[in-house]
Design a protein around this motif. Structure first.
Motif, PDB file in Angstrom:
ATOM      1  N   THR A  81       0.852  -1.181   0.000  1.00 31.64           N
ATOM      2  CA  THR A  81       0.000   0.000   0.000  1.00 31.64           C
ATOM      3  C   THR A  81       0.890   1.233   0.000  1.00 31.64           C
ATOM      4  OG1 THR A  81      -1.782  -1.107   1.224  1.00 31.64           O
ATOM      5  CG2 THR A  81      -1.767   1.293   1.232  1.00 31.64           C
ATOM      6  N   VAL A  82       0.711   2.085  -0.999  1.00 32.04           N
ATOM      7  CA  VAL A  82       1.496   3.312  -1.131  1.00 32.04           C
ATOM      8  C   VAL A  82       0.598   4.495  -0.803  1.00 32.04           C
ATOM      9  CG1 VAL A  82       2.941   4.702  -2.649  1.00 32.04           C
ATOM     10  CG2 VAL A  82       2.867   2.212  -2.935  1.00 32.04           C
ATOM     11  N   ARG A  83       1.055   5.336   0.105  1.00 25.48           N
ATOM     12  CA  ARG A  83       0.312   6.542   0.480  1.00 25.48           C
ATOM     13  C   ARG A  83       1.204   7.756   0.282  1.00 25.48           C
ATOM     14  NH1 ARG A  83      -1.336   2.759   4.355  1.00 25.48           N
ATOM     15  NH2 ARG A  83      -3.611   2.429   4.421  1.00 25.48           N
ATOM     16  N   ALA A  84       0.615   8.822  -0.206  1.00 28.41           N
ATOM     17  CA  ALA A  84       1.355  10.065  -0.445  1.00 28.41           C
ATOM     18  C   ALA A  84       0.519  11.245   0.017  1.00 28.41           C
ATOM     19  CB  ALA A  84       1.708  10.212  -1.919  1.00 28.41           C
ATOM     20  N   THR A  85       1.189  12.206   0.635  1.00 29.51           N
ATOM     21  CA  THR A  85       0.564  13.449   1.055  1.00 29.51           C
ATOM     22  C   THR A  85       1.364  14.610   0.484  1.00 29.51           C
ATOM     23  OG1 THR A  85      -0.215  12.461   3.122  1.00 29.51           O
ATOM     24  CG2 THR A  85      -0.152  14.859   3.007  1.00 29.51           C
ATOM     25  N   VAL A  86       0.709  15.489  -0.229  1.00 24.65           N
ATOM     26  CA  VAL A  86       1.365  16.641  -0.857  1.00 24.65           C
ATOM     27  C   VAL A  86       0.836  17.907  -0.189  1.00 24.65           C
ATOM     28  CG1 VAL A  86       1.844  17.862  -3.000  1.00 24.65           C
ATOM     29  CG2 VAL A  86       1.504  15.378  -3.035  1.00 24.65           C
ATOM     30  N   LYS A  87       1.743  18.691   0.368  1.00 25.14           N
ATOM     31  CA  LYS A  87       1.385  19.980   0.954  1.00 25.14           C
ATOM     32  C   LYS A  87       1.552  21.062  -0.102  1.00 25.14           C
ATOM     33  CE  LYS A  87       2.571  18.650   5.676  1.00 25.14           C
ATOM     34  NZ  LYS A  87       3.376  18.968   6.894  1.00 25.14           N
ATOM     35  N   LEU A  88       0.473  21.783  -0.343  1.00 31.58           N
ATOM     36  CA  LEU A  88       0.403  22.726  -1.452  1.00 31.58           C
ATOM     37  C   LEU A  88       0.686  24.153  -0.977  1.00 31.58           C
ATOM     38  CD1 LEU A  88      -2.855  21.239  -2.987  1.00 31.58           C
ATOM     39  CD2 LEU A  88      -0.504  20.798  -3.730  1.00 31.58           C
ATOM     40  N   CYS A 111      -4.243  -0.217  -9.416  1.00 32.86           N
ATOM     41  CA  CYS A 111      -4.511  -0.180  -7.989  1.00 32.86           C
ATOM     42  C   CYS A 111      -5.759  -1.013  -7.702  1.00 32.86           C
ATOM     43  CB  CYS A 111      -4.729   1.248  -7.511  1.00 32.86           C
ATOM     44  SG  CYS A 111      -3.300   2.331  -7.734  1.00 32.86           S
ATOM     45  N   GLN A 112      -5.623  -1.963  -6.781  1.00 33.90           N
ATOM     46  CA  GLN A 112      -6.782  -2.745  -6.375  1.00 33.90           C
ATOM     47  C   GLN A 112      -7.783  -1.874  -5.627  1.00 33.90           C
ATOM     48  OE1 GLN A 112      -5.813  -6.082  -3.909  1.00 33.90           O
ATOM     49  NE2 GLN A 112      -7.740  -7.130  -4.318  1.00 33.90           N
ATOM     50  N   TYR A 113      -7.259  -1.002  -4.777  1.00 31.58           N
ATOM     51  CA  TYR A 113      -8.062  -0.004  -4.091  1.00 31.58           C
ATOM     52  C   TYR A 113      -7.316   1.325  -4.184  1.00 31.58           C
ATOM     53  CZ  TYR A 113      -9.861  -4.282  -1.971  1.00 31.58           C
ATOM     54  OH  TYR A 113     -10.360  -5.542  -1.767  1.00 31.58           O
ATOM     55  N   GLY A 114      -8.052   2.405  -4.155  1.00 30.22           N
ATOM     56  CA  GLY A 114      -7.414   3.715  -4.221  1.00 30.22           C
ATOM     57  C   GLY A 114      -7.999   4.556  -5.332  1.00 30.22           C
ATOM     58  N   ALA A 115      -7.753   5.848  -5.226  1.00 32.64           N
ATOM     59  CA  ALA A 115      -8.334   6.792  -6.175  1.00 32.64           C
ATOM     60  C   ALA A 115      -7.475   6.911  -7.411  1.00 32.64           C
ATOM     61  CB  ALA A 115      -8.502   8.152  -5.511  1.00 32.64           C
ATOM     62  N   ASP A 116      -8.111   7.228  -8.499  1.00 31.66           N
ATOM     63  CA  ASP A 116      -7.430   7.617  -9.719  1.00 31.66           C
ATOM     64  C   ASP A 116      -6.970   9.063  -9.523  1.00 31.66           C
ATOM     65  OD1 ASP A 116      -7.714   5.188 -10.972  1.00 31.66           O
ATOM     66  OD2 ASP A 116      -9.724   5.661 -11.685  1.00 31.66           O
ATOM     67  N   LEU A 129      -3.186  10.886  -1.420  1.00 28.99           N
ATOM     68  CA  LEU A 129      -3.408   9.866  -2.440  1.00 28.99           C
ATOM     69  C   LEU A 129      -2.981   8.513  -1.885  1.00 28.99           C
ATOM     70  CD1 LEU A 129      -1.779  12.508  -3.989  1.00 28.99           C
ATOM     71  CD2 LEU A 129      -2.940  11.395  -5.896  1.00 28.99           C
ATOM     72  N   ALA A 130      -3.576   7.438  -2.408  1.00 25.60           N
ATOM     73  CA  ALA A 130      -3.238   6.099  -1.957  1.00 25.60           C
ATOM     74  C   ALA A 130      -3.434   5.111  -3.095  1.00 25.60           C
ATOM     75  CB  ALA A 130      -4.080   5.683  -0.754  1.00 25.60           C
ATOM     76  N   ARG A 175       4.862   6.995   1.945  1.00 26.90           N
ATOM     77  CA  ARG A 175       5.076   5.852   2.832  1.00 26.90           C
ATOM     78  C   ARG A 175       4.555   4.588   2.155  1.00 26.90           C
ATOM     79  NH1 ARG A 175       6.057   4.797   8.267  1.00 26.90           N
ATOM     80  NH2 ARG A 175       5.181   2.848   9.042  1.00 26.90           N
ATOM     81  N   VAL A 176       5.300   3.488   2.337  1.00 20.40           N
ATOM     82  CA  VAL A 176       4.922   2.197   1.769  1.00 20.40           C
ATOM     83  C   VAL A 176       4.808   1.185   2.894  1.00 20.40           C
ATOM     84  CG1 VAL A 176       5.520   0.352   0.172  1.00 20.40           C
ATOM     85  CG2 VAL A 176       6.097   2.719  -0.399  1.00 20.40           C
ATOM     86  N   ASP A 177       3.668   0.531   2.972  1.00 20.25           N
ATOM     87  CA  ASP A 177       3.457  -0.583   3.904  1.00 20.25           C
ATOM     88  C   ASP A 177       2.893  -1.751   3.102  1.00 20.25           C
ATOM     89  OD1 ASP A 177       3.978   0.659   6.670  1.00 20.25           O
ATOM     90  OD2 ASP A 177       2.492   2.048   5.824  1.00 20.25           O
ATOM     91  N   SER A 178       2.867  -2.912   3.716  1.00 21.94           N
ATOM     92  CA  SER A 178       2.285  -4.054   3.025  1.00 21.94           C
ATOM     93  C   SER A 178       1.667  -5.013   4.024  1.00 21.94           C
ATOM     94  CB  SER A 178       3.338  -4.796   2.183  1.00 21.94           C
ATOM     95  OG  SER A 178       4.260  -5.473   3.015  1.00 21.94           O
ATOM     96  N   LYS A 179       0.696  -5.767   3.549  1.00 23.49           N
ATOM     97  CA  LYS A 179       0.055  -6.806   4.328  1.00 23.49           C
ATOM     98  C   LYS A 179       0.492  -8.153   3.782  1.00 23.49           C
ATOM     99  CE  LYS A 179      -4.498  -8.579   5.682  1.00 23.49           C
ATOM    100  NZ  LYS A 179      -5.968  -8.396   5.550  1.00 23.49           N
TER     101      LYS A 179
END
Length: 267
Positions: A81-88, A111-116, A129-130, A175-179
């Motif tokens: 699972t890849v998550r990203a946060t961008v401060k504008l 992406c199996q789950y997550g937004a385009d 984003l994830a 950040r990258v995590d995995s199950k």
């Protein structure tokens, strides 16, 4: 009575067999890097992608319009699972940001789950984003795009913005995590070599004495856990034992309580 004793012994043997197998299941890598510090920059292409371990957060500064790249390792049975946060910037117009993940062959992974692409309202302070990838497989058909063990690339960029906002400073955190899915997704086959391209598989001597890339040492003692073994074999064995016990129990219940009496001849 004997059937009960046999059942108890078989279940005990199954439990002892499942214990070591569960302990050997690969887990996500440690969160700290070799020197204990998290990456504070991002690459600008696949070749210069900043290496990132699972469970580790990386930060970077850039400008709107830049392509920011990171890379991380993923092994068989893991669902990253890849998550990203961008401060504008404090003031900006409407924008659209996108997070893409590519495998070692630079094939974009769905992406199996997550937004385009994520639209951002005017003057929003940040965007999140994830992307949850499919479970990494040990083997796949050559024509498929199934995720395989090796290096994965993360690309973060803005895909739609006004000309006045181009080049404004932004900061990003990834950040990258995995199950660990384990044998539930195991397949009959293994990949000969993980998809780790280029410098990630070179030794320290080949790199002019610098430390070896972290992606080349991820996984078990042999580097990667790809192979024929998975905990699916344990559950297959449990099913076989239970089927055998069910057969023995059914026979014990249907054969009767004793031998049939013999009738003397001529009676």
């Amino acid at each position: 009575m004997r059937f009960t004793v046999a059942l108890s012994a078989a279940l005990l043997a199954v439990g002892l067999a499942a214990g070591p197998a569960a302990a050997d299941t690969p887990s996500p890598s440690a969160s700290a890097s070799a020197d204990g510090s998290a990456p504070t920059r991002a690459g600008t292409s696949f070749r210069t992608a900043t290496e990132l371990q699972q469970g580790q957060s990386a930060t970077a500064s850039g400008s709107t319009g830049d392509y920011l790249y990171w890379s991380f390792p993923a092994d068989v049975g893991q669902r990253p699972t890849v998550r990203a946060t961008v401060k504008l910037p404090r003031t900006h117009g409407a924008q659209t940001w996108q997070l893409d993940v590519y495998d070692g062959l630079r094939r974009r992974q769905a992406c199996q789950y997550g937004a385009d692409p994520r639209p951002v309202a005017q003057d929003a302070s940040q965007v999140e984003l994830a992307c949850v990838l499919r479970t990494v497989r040990g083997w796949a058909e050559p024509w498929s795009d199934d995720p395989l063990p090796g290096t994965y690339y993360v690309r973060l960029t803005v895909v739609d913005l006004g000309a006045a906002d181009l080049g404004q400073p932004v900061s990003a955190e990834v950040r990258v995590d995995s199950k660990d899915i384990g044998g539930a997704s195991a397949v009959d086959g293994s990949l000969g070599k993980p998809l780790v391209p280029g410098i990630a598989v070179k030794s320290a001597a080949d790199q002019g004495g610098s430390k070896a890339a972290v992606l080349s040492s991820f996984g078990r003692n042999d580097g990667w856990s790809s192979g024929w073994w998975s905990d699916r074999w344990v559950w297959t064995g449990i099913g076989a034992v239970l089927a055998a016990l069910a057969g023995i129990g059914g026979y014990a219940l249907t054969r009767g309580s004793g031998r049939p009496s013999r009738v003397p001849p001529g009676v």
